[in-house]
Scaffold this motif. Structure first.
Motif, mmCIF file in Angstrom:
data_model
loop_
_atom_site.group_PDB
_atom_site.id
_atom_site.type_symbol
_atom_site.label_atom_id
_atom_site.label_comp_id
_atom_site.label_asym_id
_atom_site.label_seq_id
_atom_site.Cartn_x
_atom_site.Cartn_y
_atom_site.Cartn_z
ATOM 1 N N LEU A 1 2.055 21.790 -32.848
ATOM 2 C CA LEU A 1 2.030 20.332 -32.644
ATOM 3 C C LEU A 1 3.005 19.661 -33.601
ATOM 4 C CD1 LEU A 1 -1.846 19.760 -32.763
ATOM 5 C CD2 LEU A 1 -0.460 20.332 -30.778
ATOM 6 N N THR A 2 3.547 18.535 -33.175
ATOM 7 C CA THR A 2 4.374 17.746 -34.088
ATOM 8 C C THR A 2 4.340 16.287 -33.655
ATOM 9 O OG1 THR A 2 6.548 17.591 -35.148
ATOM 10 C CG2 THR A 2 6.554 18.082 -32.809
ATOM 11 N N ASP A 3 4.637 15.382 -34.598
ATOM 12 C CA ASP A 3 4.800 13.981 -34.207
ATOM 13 C C ASP A 3 5.819 13.313 -35.109
ATOM 14 O OD1 ASP A 3 2.422 14.093 -36.191
ATOM 15 O OD2 ASP A 3 2.989 11.987 -36.232
ATOM 16 N N ASP A 4 6.522 12.362 -34.517
ATOM 17 C CA ASP A 4 7.462 11.524 -35.243
ATOM 18 C C ASP A 4 7.470 10.228 -34.441
ATOM 19 O OD1 ASP A 4 9.370 10.499 -36.872
ATOM 20 O OD2 ASP A 4 11.001 11.796 -36.203
ATOM 21 N N HIS A 5 6.796 9.238 -34.954
ATOM 22 C CA HIS A 5 6.518 8.019 -34.198
ATOM 23 C C HIS A 5 7.762 7.512 -33.465
ATOM 24 C CE1 HIS A 5 4.638 4.175 -33.278
ATOM 25 N NE2 HIS A 5 3.514 4.817 -33.514
ATOM 26 N N PRO A 6 7.686 7.214 -32.168
ATOM 27 C CA PRO A 6 6.482 7.099 -31.343
ATOM 28 C C PRO A 6 6.130 8.368 -30.560
ATOM 29 C CG PRO A 6 8.312 6.224 -30.108
ATOM 30 C CD PRO A 6 8.881 6.730 -31.421
ATOM 31 N N TRP A 7 6.680 9.505 -30.923
ATOM 32 C CA TRP A 7 6.469 10.692 -30.095
ATOM 33 C C TRP A 7 5.485 11.679 -30.703
ATOM 34 C CZ3 TRP A 7 8.268 9.319 -25.726
ATOM 35 C CH2 TRP A 7 9.408 8.527 -25.644
ATOM 36 N N ALA A 8 4.709 12.308 -29.839
ATOM 37 C CA ALA A 8 3.873 13.443 -30.238
ATOM 38 C C ALA A 8 4.162 14.552 -29.232
ATOM 39 C CB ALA A 8 2.400 13.070 -30.203
ATOM 40 N N GLN A 9 4.213 15.779 -29.709
ATOM 41 C CA GLN A 9 4.662 16.887 -28.855
ATOM 42 C C GLN A 9 3.830 18.139 -29.120
ATOM 43 O OE1 GLN A 9 9.078 17.744 -28.068
ATOM 44 N NE2 GLN A 9 8.558 19.095 -29.756
ATOM 45 N N ALA A 10 3.657 18.926 -28.071
ATOM 46 C CA ALA A 10 2.940 20.200 -28.224
ATOM 47 C C ALA A 10 3.598 21.276 -27.371
ATOM 48 C CB ALA A 10 1.487 20.034 -27.790
ATOM 49 N N PHE A 11 3.588 22.497 -27.888
ATOM 50 C CA PHE A 11 3.994 23.685 -27.127
ATOM 51 C C PHE A 11 2.844 24.679 -27.139
ATOM 52 C CE2 PHE A 11 8.179 22.202 -28.528
ATOM 53 C CZ PHE A 11 8.851 22.198 -27.316
ATOM 54 N N VAL A 12 2.638 25.308 -26.002
ATOM 55 C CA VAL A 12 1.593 26.334 -25.897
ATOM 56 C C VAL A 12 2.205 27.593 -25.283
ATOM 57 C CG1 VAL A 12 -0.551 26.961 -24.688
ATOM 58 C CG2 VAL A 12 -0.322 24.700 -25.734
ATOM 59 N N VAL A 13 1.871 28.732 -25.860
ATOM 60 C CA VAL A 13 2.277 30.033 -25.315
ATOM 61 C C VAL A 13 1.015 30.878 -25.154
ATOM 62 C CG1 VAL A 13 3.559 32.171 -25.756
ATOM 63 C CG2 VAL A 13 4.570 29.964 -26.387
ATOM 64 N N ILE A 14 0.836 31.434 -23.978
ATOM 65 C CA ILE A 14 -0.291 32.345 -23.772
ATOM 66 C C ILE A 14 0.267 33.764 -23.727
ATOM 67 C CG2 ILE A 14 -2.234 32.991 -22.301
ATOM 68 C CD1 ILE A 14 -2.200 30.155 -21.159
ATOM 69 N N GLU A 15 -0.250 34.584 -24.621
ATOM 70 C CA GLU A 15 0.244 35.957 -24.765
ATOM 71 C C GLU A 15 -0.889 36.934 -24.457
ATOM 72 O OE1 GLU A 15 1.146 36.880 -28.838
ATOM 73 O OE2 GLU A 15 2.251 38.691 -28.306
ATOM 74 N N ALA A 16 -0.573 37.949 -23.683
ATOM 75 C CA ALA A 16 -1.547 39.013 -23.428
ATOM 76 C C ALA A 16 -1.158 40.219 -24.269
ATOM 77 C CB ALA A 16 -1.554 39.368 -21.943
ATOM 78 N N VAL A 17 -2.133 40.755 -24.991
ATOM 79 C CA VAL A 17 -1.845 41.880 -25.898
ATOM 80 C C VAL A 17 -2.876 42.988 -25.707
ATOM 81 C CG1 VAL A 17 -0.739 40.452 -27.676
ATOM 82 C CG2 VAL A 17 -3.187 40.848 -27.768
ATOM 83 N N GLU A 18 -2.495 44.185 -26.137
ATOM 84 C CA GLU A 18 -3.422 45.320 -26.093
ATOM 85 C C GLU A 18 -4.703 44.949 -26.848
ATOM 86 O OE1 GLU A 18 -2.921 48.151 -24.559
ATOM 87 O OE2 GLU A 18 -0.791 47.896 -24.057
ATOM 88 N N ARG A 19 -5.841 45.366 -26.308
ATOM 89 C CA ARG A 19 -7.121 44.954 -26.910
ATOM 90 C C ARG A 19 -7.223 45.339 -28.380
ATOM 91 N NH1 ARG A 19 -10.923 45.536 -21.797
ATOM 92 N NH2 ARG A 19 -10.523 43.415 -21.111
ATOM 93 N N HIS A 20 -6.727 46.508 -28.752
ATOM 94 C CA HIS A 20 -6.925 46.959 -30.137
ATOM 95 C C HIS A 20 -6.069 46.161 -31.130
ATOM 96 C CE1 HIS A 20 -3.352 49.308 -28.982
ATOM 97 N NE2 HIS A 20 -3.052 49.242 -30.264
ATOM 98 N N LEU A 21 -5.124 45.330 -30.616
ATOM 99 C CA LEU A 21 -4.267 44.558 -31.519
ATOM 100 C C LEU A 21 -4.889 43.216 -31.922
ATOM 101 C CD1 LEU A 21 -0.758 45.210 -29.916
ATOM 102 C CD2 LEU A 21 -1.748 46.243 -31.972
ATOM 103 N N ILE A 22 -6.016 42.835 -31.276
ATOM 104 C CA ILE A 22 -6.656 41.553 -31.643
ATOM 105 C C ILE A 22 -7.798 41.807 -32.621
ATOM 106 C CG2 ILE A 22 -7.962 39.559 -30.819
ATOM 107 C CD1 ILE A 22 -6.337 39.479 -28.389
#
Ligand SMILES: CC(C)(COP(=O)(O)OP(=O)(O)OC[C@H]1O[C@@H](n2cnc3c(N)ncnc32)[C@H](O)[C@@H]1OP(=O)(O)O)[C@@H](O)C(=O)NCCC(=O)NCCS
Length: 135
Positions: free
Chosen positions: A114-135
């Motif tokens: 997340l970030t903001d710098d008036h008047p803007w607010a912004q978000a990026f989302v990444v969904i990652e799938a990983v091997e079960r044993h790595l979480i």
């Protein structure tokens, strides 16, 4: 493996107008208790609300649903870790959609920034799938 990305940018003044106009109805429809407590603990609560609003839209895009098909605002919650790093907690239809996207042998990690710098607010989302044993 990346299975979803989403971004959103929002004019903080738009959120401010919604809060001024609809007050509690808007806040209660969009933000969880935890998000509201976090925002109200901050000097400029509106910036905190706006970044969370952007995060919800970015995540809804990463899921490919938008805020439709049973996915509602509060099902996508920003939770800050102790040092301040934001994470996303999904419940209900949003969590179900994430499950649908996840290959059966893998687990998912949902990253958000997340970030903001008036008047803007912004978000990026990444969904990652990983091997079960790595979480
Ligand atoms: C998906 C969603 C978040 C898009 O947000 P938006 O603010 O309308 O529009 P943005 O400019 O941020 O993004 C638009 C882009 O999102 C992308 N997008 C649209 N639907 C999408 C989906 N289901 N999945 C992923 N990305 C999507 C498209 O690329 C679109 O641009 P394009 O049509 O030119 O290709 C939106 O459809 C949504 O669910 N909004 C919530 C609506 C609502 O309830 N508002 C009330 C406010 S209380």
């Amino acid at each position: 493996m990346i299975i979803g990305i989403g971004s959103d940018i929002i004019d903080i003044r738009r959120i401010e107008r919604s809060v001024d106009r609809f007050g509690e109805r808007f806040l209660n429809r969009v933000f969880t208790e935890g998000e509201r407590a976090k925002a109200e603990s901050r000097r400029r609560s509106i910036d905190t609300y706006a970044k969370r609003f952007a995060a919800k839209e970015a995540c809804a895009k990463a899921l490919g649903t938008g805020i439709y098909r049973g996915v509602t605002w509060k099902q996508i919650e920003v939770v800050n870790l102790q040092g301040g790093k934001p994470t996303l907690r999904l419940t209900g239809a949003a969590a179900e959609r994430l499950e649908e996207l996840t290959p059966s042998t893998l687990n998912t990690l949902v990253h958000v920034t997340l970030t903001d710098d008036h008047p803007w607010a912004q978000a990026f989302v990444v969904i990652e799938a990983v091997e079960r044993h790595l979480i």
